[in-house]
Design an enzyme around this catalytic site. Structure first.
Site, mmCIF file in Angstrom:
data_model
loop_
_atom_site.group_PDB
_atom_site.id
_atom_site.type_symbol
_atom_site.label_atom_id
_atom_site.label_comp_id
_atom_site.label_asym_id
_atom_site.label_seq_id
_atom_site.Cartn_x
_atom_site.Cartn_y
_atom_site.Cartn_z
ATOM 1 N N LYS A 78 0.657 -1.215 -0.168
ATOM 2 C CA LYS A 78 0.006 -0.040 -0.069
ATOM 3 C C LYS A 78 0.912 1.233 -0.069
ATOM 4 O O LYS A 78 0.585 2.463 -0.573
ATOM 5 C CB LYS A 78 -0.998 -0.170 1.236
ATOM 6 N N ALA B 224 -2.029 1.641 15.390
ATOM 7 C CA ALA B 224 -1.290 2.883 14.758
ATOM 8 C C ALA B 224 -0.575 2.454 13.272
ATOM 9 O O ALA B 224 0.345 3.117 13.196
ATOM 10 C CB ALA B 224 -0.168 3.391 15.736
ATOM 11 N N GLY C 235 -1.045 0.766 9.375
ATOM 12 C CA GLY C 235 -1.639 1.132 7.884
ATOM 13 C C GLY C 235 -3.058 1.237 7.957
ATOM 14 O O GLY C 235 -3.741 2.243 7.594
HETATM 15 P P1 NDP Z 1 -0.072 -3.313 10.677
HETATM 16 O O1 NDP Z 1 0.785 -4.484 10.608
HETATM 17 O O2 NDP Z 1 0.354 -1.904 9.751
HETATM 18 O O3 NDP Z 1 -0.284 -2.595 12.094
HETATM 19 C C1 NDP Z 1 -0.504 -3.598 13.115
HETATM 20 C C2 NDP Z 1 -1.152 -2.726 14.348
HETATM 21 O O4 NDP Z 1 -1.416 -3.984 15.465
HETATM 22 C C3 NDP Z 1 0.074 -1.998 14.948
HETATM 23 O O5 NDP Z 1 -0.615 -0.890 15.327
HETATM 24 C C4 NDP Z 1 0.625 -3.221 16.094
HETATM 25 O O6 NDP Z 1 1.035 -2.203 17.265
HETATM 26 C C5 NDP Z 1 -0.855 -3.704 16.502
HETATM 27 N N1 NDP Z 1 -0.336 -4.851 17.086
HETATM 28 C C6 NDP Z 1 -0.116 -6.121 16.544
HETATM 29 N N2 NDP Z 1 0.111 -7.132 17.397
HETATM 30 C C7 NDP Z 1 -0.250 -6.660 18.704
HETATM 31 C C8 NDP Z 1 -0.429 -7.365 20.067
HETATM 32 N N3 NDP Z 1 -0.189 -8.543 20.174
HETATM 33 N N4 NDP Z 1 -0.912 -6.564 20.923
HETATM 34 C C9 NDP Z 1 -1.169 -5.047 20.696
HETATM 35 N N5 NDP Z 1 -1.248 -4.550 19.516
HETATM 36 C C10 NDP Z 1 -0.725 -5.294 18.602
HETATM 37 O O7 NDP Z 1 -1.527 -3.770 10.104
HETATM 38 P P2 NDP Z 1 -2.540 -2.920 9.348
HETATM 39 O O8 NDP Z 1 -2.551 -1.746 10.128
HETATM 40 O O9 NDP Z 1 -2.272 -2.933 8.016
HETATM 41 O O10 NDP Z 1 -4.046 -3.834 9.539
HETATM 42 C C11 NDP Z 1 -4.460 -4.013 11.086
HETATM 43 C C12 NDP Z 1 -5.885 -4.995 10.839
HETATM 44 O O11 NDP Z 1 -6.699 -4.450 10.250
HETATM 45 C C13 NDP Z 1 -5.069 -6.245 9.950
HETATM 46 O O12 NDP Z 1 -5.373 -7.383 10.779
HETATM 47 C C14 NDP Z 1 -6.067 -6.222 8.794
HETATM 48 O O13 NDP Z 1 -6.537 -7.546 8.500
HETATM 49 C C15 NDP Z 1 -7.097 -5.418 9.222
HETATM 50 N N6 NDP Z 1 -7.823 -4.554 7.937
HETATM 51 C C16 NDP Z 1 -8.995 -4.489 7.801
HETATM 52 C C17 NDP Z 1 -9.557 -3.746 6.502
HETATM 53 C C18 NDP Z 1 -10.918 -3.948 6.202
HETATM 54 O O14 NDP Z 1 -11.506 -3.324 5.087
HETATM 55 N N7 NDP Z 1 -11.962 -4.487 6.915
HETATM 56 C C19 NDP Z 1 -8.605 -3.037 5.695
HETATM 57 C C20 NDP Z 1 -7.268 -2.803 6.288
HETATM 58 C C21 NDP Z 1 -6.823 -3.567 7.469
HETATM 59 P P3 NDP Z 1 2.483 -1.980 17.214
HETATM 60 O O15 NDP Z 1 2.557 -0.605 16.642
HETATM 61 O O16 NDP Z 1 2.886 -1.850 18.845
HETATM 62 O O17 NDP Z 1 3.410 -2.991 16.577
#
Ligand code: NDP
Length: 268
Positions: free
Chosen positions: A68, A130, A132
Site C-alpha cells: 500500500k 497505529a 496502515g
Molecule cells: P499493521 O501491521 O500496519 O499494524 C498492526 C497494528 O497492530 C500495530 O498498531 C501493532 O502495534 C498492533 N499489534 C499487533 N500485534 C499486537 C499485539 N499483540 N498487541 C497489541 N497491538 C498489536 O497492520 P494494518 O494496520 O495494515 O492492519 C491491521 C488489521 O486491520 C489487520 O488485521 C487487517 O486485516 C485489518 N484490516 C481490515 C480492513 C477492512 O477493510 N476491513 C482494511 C485494512 C486492514 P505496534 O505498533 O505496537 O506493533
C-alpha cells in the site's frame, strides 16, 4: 464473449484476498464483463508489474499488504487522500494513460458505519492501533466531526508519530478518565497472536459500540473480549465490501449494490 475488462488485486501473500469474489459479484450485478484476478507480486517486482499491467490493457488494480505504501511510487497522480496518507489501495488509468492512486478504506468504513447506524458525529471515538489500517481511517473519521478522536497503540513511539502526522485533525492520545468511549475501533492485528485484551475497561460500557477492522474468524477473540461490555459488536466485512465498492466506482463511475454480496464461498 467479447473482451473482458482486466482488473486485479496485488499483494504478498494474496491467496486469502476476498476482493476477486466481491468484484466479480459487482460485475455480474451490473452486467460488466470483467475479469478480476489475484496477483502474487513481491516488492522487487512491484513497479514493473504495475506499469506492465496498465501498459498491457489493464483497467484497474487494488493493492493490499505489503504494497500500500510503495505502490504510490508507480503512480503519476496521487489523490489528495493519498498525498495525506502516503498509502493507496486503488490504482486506475486516465485517458492520458496516467496511473492514478487513490485510497478507499476511510470511505468504506464511513459508509459501513452509516449502513449500520453507527454514529460518529459528536461521539468519543477511540482507535486501537497505529499501523496502515489505523492511518487510513483517521482522516475520514475526523471529517465526521467526532466530539473527540483518540488513538492508542502498543508501542508509544508509533502513537506519537501518528499524533504528529494527523495533528491538523485534532487527533489525541487516549485520555484516561471517567468519560466513556462511544465507539471503539480495533485497527490492530493483536488477536492474530493470542487472546485480545486492552487496558481500557473503566471507560467501556453497554453503550459502547465495538467495531473490528478484522473480519470473519479473525474477529472472534476481539468479540469475545468486547462481549463482557456490550452487545453492539461489528466486524470489518462491511468495510471490506464498501471499500471495494468505492474502488469499483472509481473505475466504472457506478456504485454497486453492497448489500447482496455473498462471501460464503470464502473460508475467512
Ligand atoms: P499493521 O501491521 O500496519 O499494524 C498492526 C497494528 O497492530 C500495530 O498498531 C501493532 O502495534 C498492533 N499489534 C499487533 N500485534 C499486537 C499485539 N499483540 N498487541 C497489541 N497491538 C498489536 O497492520 P494494518 O494496520 O495494515 O492492519 C491491521 C488489521 O486491520 C489487520 O488485521 C487487517 O486485516 C485489518 N484490516 C481490515 C480492513 C477492512 O477493510 N476491513 C482494511 C485494512 C486492514 P505496534 O505498533 O505496537 O506493533
Amino acid at each position: 464473449m467479447g473482451n473482458k475488462i482486466k482488473l486485479g488485486v496485488i499483494g504478498d501473500p494474496i491467496d486469502h484476498s476476498l476482493s476477486p469474489l466481491i468484484h466479480s459479484q459487482f460485475g455480474e450485478e451490473l452486467g460488466i464483463n470483467l475479469e478480476y484476478m489475484p496477483y502474487h507480486v513481491v516488492d522487487s517486482e512491484l513497479d514493473n508489474f504495475i506499469k506492465n499491467f496498465f501498459a498491457n490493457g489493464g483497467f484497474g488494480l487494488n493493492v493490499t499488504l505489503p504494497h500500500k505504501l510503495n505502490c504510490i511510487r508507480s503512480a503519476d497522480i496521487l489523490s489528495s487522500e493519498v498525498e495525506l496518507l502516503g498509502a493507496a489501495n486503488t490504482l486506475s488509468k486516465n485517458s492520458n494513460n496516467q496511473i492514478i492512486a487513490s485510497s478507499t478504506d476511510g470511505l468504506g468504513l464511513i459508509r459501513d458505519c452509516s449502513e449500520k447506524k453507527i454514529e460518529i458525529t459528536n461521539k468519543r471515538v477511540l482507535i486501537l492501533g497505529a499501523g496502515g489500517a489505523s492511518q487510513s481511517i483517521i482522516p475520514a473519521i475526523a471529517r465526521m466531526n467526532p466530539k473527540m478522536l483518540m488513538v492508542d497503540n502498543r508501542s508509544i513511539q508509533k502513537t506519537e508519530k501518528l499524533l504528529e502526522k494527523f495533528s491538523s485533525f485534532e487527533l489525541q492520545p487516549l485520555q484516561r478518565n471517567n468519560e466513556p468511549i462511544d465507539l471503539l475501533i480495533n485497527a490492530t492485528s493483536a488477536a492474530l497472536s493470542g487472546p485480545f485484551d486492552w487496558n481500557i475497561q473503566q471507560q467501556l460500557n453497554e453503550g459502547t459500540v465495538f467495531y473490528d477492522l478484522n473480519y470473519g474468524i479473525a474477529s472472534a477473540k476481539f468479540f469475545s473480549w468486547a462481549s463482557q461490555f456490550s452487545r453492539k459488536r461489528f466486524d470489518g466485512t462491511g468495510m471490506l465490501v464498501a471499500q471495494a465498492a468505492f474502488s469499483f466506482e472509481s473505475w466504472f463511475d457506478t456504485f454497486p449494490n453492497i448489500n447482496n454480496i455473498n462471501l460464503s464461498s470464502a473460508d475467512d
